[in-house]
Design a protein around this motif. Structure first.
Motif, mmCIF file in Angstrom:
data_model
loop_
_atom_site.group_PDB
_atom_site.id
_atom_site.type_symbol
_atom_site.label_atom_id
_atom_site.label_comp_id
_atom_site.label_asym_id
_atom_site.label_seq_id
_atom_site.Cartn_x
_atom_site.Cartn_y
_atom_site.Cartn_z
ATOM 1 N N ALA A 484 0.846 -0.945 -0.048
ATOM 2 C CA ALA A 484 -0.063 -0.216 -0.054
ATOM 3 C C ALA A 484 0.966 1.152 0.078
ATOM 4 C CB ALA A 484 -0.950 0.022 1.427
ATOM 5 N N PRO A 485 0.435 2.095 -0.435
ATOM 6 C CA PRO A 485 1.218 3.532 -0.559
ATOM 7 C C PRO A 485 1.570 3.969 1.024
ATOM 8 C CG PRO A 485 -0.846 4.050 -1.750
ATOM 9 C CD PRO A 485 -0.938 2.574 -1.000
ATOM 10 N N SER A 486 2.621 4.390 1.151
ATOM 11 C CA SER A 486 2.965 4.931 2.271
ATOM 12 C C SER A 486 3.277 6.532 2.267
ATOM 13 C CB SER A 486 4.430 4.302 2.816
ATOM 14 O OG SER A 486 5.379 4.599 1.958
ATOM 15 N N VAL A 487 3.249 7.393 3.369
ATOM 16 C CA VAL A 487 3.360 8.731 3.439
ATOM 17 C C VAL A 487 4.906 8.982 3.624
ATOM 18 C CG1 VAL A 487 2.782 10.802 4.611
ATOM 19 C CG2 VAL A 487 1.364 8.844 4.753
ATOM 20 N N MET A 488 5.179 9.701 2.447
ATOM 21 C CA MET A 488 6.859 10.113 2.806
ATOM 22 C C MET A 488 6.991 11.334 3.130
ATOM 23 S SD MET A 488 8.164 7.745 1.002
ATOM 24 C CE MET A 488 9.740 8.524 0.521
ATOM 25 N N ALA A 489 6.005 12.551 2.927
ATOM 26 C CA ALA A 489 6.335 13.646 3.572
ATOM 27 C C ALA A 489 4.993 14.521 3.734
ATOM 28 C CB ALA A 489 7.240 14.740 2.922
ATOM 29 N N PHE A 617 16.571 23.861 12.308
ATOM 30 C CA PHE A 617 16.301 23.485 10.751
ATOM 31 C C PHE A 617 15.388 22.797 10.577
ATOM 32 C CE2 PHE A 617 21.245 25.182 10.122
ATOM 33 C CZ PHE A 617 20.598 26.502 10.105
ATOM 34 N N GLN A 618 15.043 21.531 11.464
ATOM 35 C CA GLN A 618 14.156 20.651 11.103
ATOM 36 C C GLN A 618 12.734 21.162 11.228
ATOM 37 O OE1 GLN A 618 15.179 16.899 13.031
ATOM 38 N NE2 GLN A 618 17.120 17.849 13.343
ATOM 39 N N THR A 619 12.479 22.267 11.916
ATOM 40 C CA THR A 619 11.164 22.779 11.640
ATOM 41 C C THR A 619 11.080 24.146 10.907
ATOM 42 O OG1 THR A 619 11.457 23.848 13.757
ATOM 43 C CG2 THR A 619 10.199 21.689 13.601
ATOM 44 N N SER A 620 12.127 24.777 10.832
ATOM 45 C CA SER A 620 12.424 26.238 10.376
ATOM 46 C C SER A 620 12.782 26.113 8.884
ATOM 47 C CB SER A 620 13.294 27.133 11.019
ATOM 48 O OG SER A 620 14.570 26.601 10.904
ATOM 49 N N ASP A 621 13.354 25.210 8.386
ATOM 50 C CA ASP A 621 13.753 25.098 7.083
ATOM 51 C C ASP A 621 13.713 23.545 6.294
ATOM 52 O OD1 ASP A 621 15.581 27.682 6.306
ATOM 53 O OD2 ASP A 621 15.562 27.190 8.545
ATOM 54 N N VAL A 622 12.310 23.337 6.455
ATOM 55 C CA VAL A 622 11.955 22.101 5.764
ATOM 56 C C VAL A 622 11.042 22.194 4.675
ATOM 57 C CG1 VAL A 622 10.156 21.598 7.538
ATOM 58 C CG2 VAL A 622 11.061 19.650 6.424
ATOM 59 N N ARG A 623 11.593 21.552 3.477
ATOM 60 C CA ARG A 623 10.755 21.464 2.373
ATOM 61 C C ARG A 623 9.455 20.729 2.499
ATOM 62 N NH1 ARG A 623 13.215 21.724 -2.904
ATOM 63 N NH2 ARG A 623 12.047 19.915 -3.281
ATOM 64 N N PRO A 624 8.610 21.062 1.616
ATOM 65 C CA PRO A 624 7.160 20.280 1.686
ATOM 66 C C PRO A 624 7.442 18.655 1.467
ATOM 67 C CG PRO A 624 6.941 22.083 0.287
ATOM 68 C CD PRO A 624 8.355 22.060 0.596
ATOM 69 N N ASP A 625 8.660 18.252 0.906
ATOM 70 C CA ASP A 625 8.906 16.790 0.991
ATOM 71 C C ASP A 625 9.614 16.354 1.779
ATOM 72 O OD1 ASP A 625 11.466 17.874 0.201
ATOM 73 O OD2 ASP A 625 11.613 17.416 -1.761
ATOM 74 N N GLY A 626 9.974 17.124 2.718
ATOM 75 C CA GLY A 626 10.770 16.792 4.013
ATOM 76 C C GLY A 626 12.225 16.908 3.977
#
Length: 923
Positions: A484-489, A617-626
């Protein structure tokens, strides 16, 4: 079994047929100069090689490697090519230089890798001949040694031959400001001492074999006296040449051994020198020469069924069928299964399926790449015929990556992709027996997480580990999709919409049911699959509270009807709204009063450590794809040259794409090491370490002609701004506003707290200089606040307790930092000569340019682009009266065509008076 003798016999016959063709001695080619100039040093560092002999030398299969801190600088190794003429000097260096000189062997990776190559102890270079032997080496050693830092290191003119052992007395160092102050491409040697000159040393046959006697020919000339004798001394040890053979004149200037060197067994190396004397008592002796007698072996014998070959360092002849070719490397196989594959480095280009005979030197540490493989270096094709590629041997994923299958064509059957996002085209596959690393050396696949494939390719040891190398798309064959599909980001696109990125394409109808998605007690109210990226779905879920959250998805199917059952994805929801009352007291303020009020609001933030920035950076500079949002490598709306996962941090000495670190957008050198600005997250961005190094302490600005361009288009070069002369660093347009607003934050947050700041080309303390204030205001106007900035603002507010007011209210940039944009342009009496700011600015349809003249004069009004090229003339010497005037520009050039959007300059000249301003055209 051994390779067929028919091809081998043909190859030997061909070799004998050409044995008497001249083959110049290689000892005349050496490293003649290495330079680390004081200015432009990263781009203009170079290494030079020189041919001191009388003959042209082929540089095919030669290599040159830089050495920094006593370790090879990889990349690059320059793979040399072509020829080097007698008395010619050839330069290896960067693909482009600042001061302008010829680089014969350019490599762009040199500039991105030479950060530690700075002319100090432990730095230098080595020259490698086609046999993989280091024939010349210079590495500065010893405390107090003569180094070449900010200087030029030149081989002394009395040196005519290479030296594999660094001898400091052979070199002279001289300080140099620019590379062109040195002598790239030019080298001087003193006249050789009188006596015989020995050249063109060849063996007959050219490739001696075990059991075959070997003659030696040389060319001996002498311009001062008659040659009286030529003698060859030889032995089977380099330090013991106990046998002597006279060499009488054969014809012309060619002398040949009177008796052949006797036949020897395979694996023996014959060492020899030639000495010539003349009637004036002049004597010349060649450097030590050698030839190895090739072993004729199967690949399994070469491999030896062990971690290293029993024939390492030996010259061998072998053969088999070519199963793969990647650039200058190919895999050859003479059987099926373990220990029957071998990698070969060669300039030959056999096709997959060719049956070849090949000779070369066995090595476990190839100086030009693939180090760690049992490899045939300097492979020479001796024969070729049509063959059949052997069937790939099926192996378990848990055992495929091993010494036994090095160079062997293998197949993983029904292996599931377990990680599709390792970066650099690499991914993991597992058939249930263990994980295999699949690489992209020959083919970069785009596998789907959870999908099953048959994967074929040879095994190699590369980049520190074993990898499977598919050769083409046909080597990665889809088998089944049972997962099944999994959530990447999960990306926050607004306060109630979320971009959900699945591991594979999802079926439209099931993915567009809003109720299939929920966060806590809130269910989705709408969902739309992205028609261009069908693995992405934009979901609307209202009333999500800020903080760590989990998205649950049930019922979304892939294209094979595999449905999710509470598939989970974790993320941090950021509240981007301005807290009520945060900016109380700022209504009606502008200029210095507004700046002071904002300073009082955002000062005294919660100070975190510098190291904490990586966590932030893990919350301030994260792209929509993680992935990490790196403003120096990202390309909004396009494909970035590389992406980083969090944790891929690295120092600055590696090439671009190697990892990220922390960039002070307001360089630390501008404020010293003072706290709290050193660790203020508003100053810090995660950026590619190498591009961060390119920026250094340069101010942000507009580049005229770039001297360096990064992979995403970020540029370094001389400023195109008429109000600032110097080198600047120009980010790409979509991030100019971000960095400008961060700069304005620093100037406001630390107003009055900048005592002792060293200052910079863009600021005096925390106060922006006029040229910078104007430019950054224009950048802020041209690049409006994005969702990325709003998310960053909300995330940092949670961490530090303060906000960037110029993200919340971007109009405040102009109200504080560029008075020309807030001064009304009316019909007031003219006080003197003035050129006013265009209105509007930026503009889309037309801009009004107003100017004042103190008296009657001839006027020129012209538009220029950032490179200084004239775009349009609005007034070309017209006579105008004193007073207020205005002109309009519609964004068109002299031909009537619309120009590109961007920054432009308009210049007013009236008699001896002149003034220039900027404007931004939006298309």
């Amino acid at each position: 079994m051994r390779f067929p003798r028919s091809l081998l016999t043909l190859a030997v016959a061909l070799a004998a047929a050409v044995a008497l063709q001249p083959s110049p001695a290689r000892s005349a080619v050496f490293i003649s100069e290495i330079c680390d100039p004081f200015l432009n040093y990263p781009t203009d560092r170079f290494i030079e090689v020189y041919n001191s002999g009388p003959d042209t030398v082929s540089l095919v299969n030669w290599a040159l490697t830089a050495i920094a801190n006593n370790a090879d600088v990889l990349p690059p190794t320059w793979t040399l090519s072509g020829i080097i003429l007698p008395g010619q000097a050839l330069v290896a260096g960067n693909s482009t230089t600042v001061t302008g000189f010829t680089v014969d062997f350019p490599n762009a990776l040199w500039f991105s890798s030479n950060g530690n190559w700075n002319g100090k102890v432990g730095d230098g270079a080595k020259l490698i001949n086609p046999d993989g032997i280091v024939v010349d080496r210079v590495v500065v050693t010893g405390v107090g040694a003569s180094t070449f830092e900010n200087a030029d290191y030149v081989r002394n003119p009395n040196i005519y031959s290479p030296n594999a052992t660094y001898t400091q007395s052979e070199w002279t160092t001289t300080p140099r400001t620019l590379a062109t102050d040195a002598s790239p491409g030019t080298h001087y040697t003193a006249p050789r001492p009188p006596g015989p000159i020995i050249t063109a040393i060849v063996t007959d046959p050219a490739f001696p074999l075990a059991g075959t006697a070997t003659d030696v020919d040389v060319s001996v000339t002498d311009t001062t006296a008659a040659v009286t004798s030529v003698t060859l001394t030889w032995g089977t040890a380099s330090g013991s040449l106990t046998h002597s053979i006279p060499m009488p004149l054969l014809s012309g200037s060619t002398y040949r051994t009177s008796a052949a060197i006797p036949a020897q067994s395979a694996g023996v190396t014959i060492y020899f020198k030639v000495q010539a004397a003349d009637a004036a008592a002049g004597v010349s002796t060649t450097d030590l020469q050698s030839y190895a007698l090739f072993y004729n072996l199967t690949i399994a014998q070469i491999q030896g069924s062990a971690s290293s070959s029993p024939y390492s360092g030996s010259s061998v002849i072998t053969g088999g069928v070519v199963t793969a070719r990647f650039g200058t490397y190919f895999a050859v196989q003479d059987g099926a299964g373990a220990w029957n594959g071998l990698w070969v480095r060669s300039t030959a280009t056999p096709a997959v399926g060719d049956q070849v005979t090949v000779r070369g030197t066995v090595t476990e540490s190839d100086a030009q790449g693939y180090a760690g493989n049992t490899l045939l270096a300097n492979g020479t094709l001796m024969g070729s015929a049509a063959g059949v590629v052997p069937a790939a041997v099926v192996v378990a994923s848990g055992s495929a990556l091993s010494e036994a299958y090095e160079g062997v064509l293998v197949k993983l059957a029904s292996a599931v992709c377990t990680n599709a996002t390792l970066g650099a085209g690499q991914w993991n596959a597992n058939d249930g027996s263990g994980t295999t690393l699949v690489d992209a050396l020959g083919y970069a696949a785009a596998p789907t997480l959870g999908t099953t494939y048959d994967i074929t390719g040879p095994v190699t040891y590369f980049g520190g580990g074993y990898k499977l190398e598919p050769r083409s798309a046909g080597d990665v064959a889809w088998v089944a999709d049972l997962a099944a599909p999994s959530v990447m980001a999960i990306g926050e696109m607004s306060d109630s919409t979320f971009l959900v990125q699945f591991s594979e394409e999802v079926e439209q109808s099931s993915s567009e049911v809003g109720g299939h998605y929920s966060i806590g007690g809130s269910s989705g109210t709408a969902a739309v699959r992205d028609p261009s990226v069908p693995s992405n779905v934009l979901v609307t879920i209202p009333n999500v509270a800020a903080g760590p959250r989990t998205l649950s998805i049930t019922g979304v199917q892939d294209l094979y009807a595999n449905g999710t059952a509470a598939a989970l994805g974790s993320f941090t929801y950021i509240d981007t709204r301005i807290p009520a009352g945060y900016y109380n007291g700022t209504t009606g303020l502008s200029g210095a009063a507004l700046r002071a009020a904002l300073h009082n609001i955002i000062k005294n933030h919660t100070v975190k450590s510098y190291d904490y920035a990586y966590t932030a950076f893990q919350t301030s500079d994260v792209r929509p794809d993680g992935k990490v949002w790196d403003v120096y490598s990202d390309i909004p709306g396009g494909t970035p040259p590389y992406l980083y996962s969090f944790g891929q941090t690295v120092g600055s000495g590696n090439g671009e794409g190697a990892g990220y670190n922390r960039e002070h957008s307001w360089p630390q050198a501008w404020f010293g090491s003072a706290s709290p600005m050193y660790s203020d997250i508003w100053l810090l961005y995660p950026t590619d370490a190498k591009v961060n190094g390119y920026r250094g302490n340069l101010p942000y600005g507009v580049v005229g002609v770039p001297t360096l361009t990064s992979l995403n288009g970020t540029r370094v070069g001389p400023s195109a701004d008429p109000d600032y002369v110097g080198t600047v660093f120009e980010p790409i347009d979509p991030y100019k506003g971000d960095l400008a607003r961060s700069t304005c934050y620093v100037s406001t947050r630390y107003q009055g707290e900048d005592g002792g700041w060293p200052g910079s080309p863009a600021a005096s303390g925390a106060d922006l200089l006029p040229w910078a204030a104007h430019l950054y205001t224009e950048w802020s106007l041209a690049d409006p606040v994005s969702q990325k900035e709003r998310l960053r603002n909300g995330a940092i507010y949670v961490i530090q307790g303060n906000r960037n007011p110029f993200v919340d209210h971007p109009e405040w940039v102009a109200q504080i930092f560029d008075s020309s944009l807030v001064t009304a342009v009316g019909d007031a009496p003219v006080a003197g000569f003035a050129l006013h700011q265009t209105a509007p600015n930026p503009f889309r349809s037309f801009a009004v340019i107003r100017f004042d003249l103190p008296g009657r004069d001839r006027v020129s009004l012209r538009i220029f682009d950032v490179a200084g090229r004239r775009v349009r003339t609005l007034a070309g010497g017209s006579l105008m009266d004193a007073g207020r005037h205005e002109a309009t520009w519609d964004g068109r050039g002299e031909t009537g065509a619309l120009v590109s959007g961007g920054l432009y300059f308009y210049r007013l000249d009236a008699g001896p008076l002149s003034q220039t301003r900027r404007m931004v055209f939006l298309r």
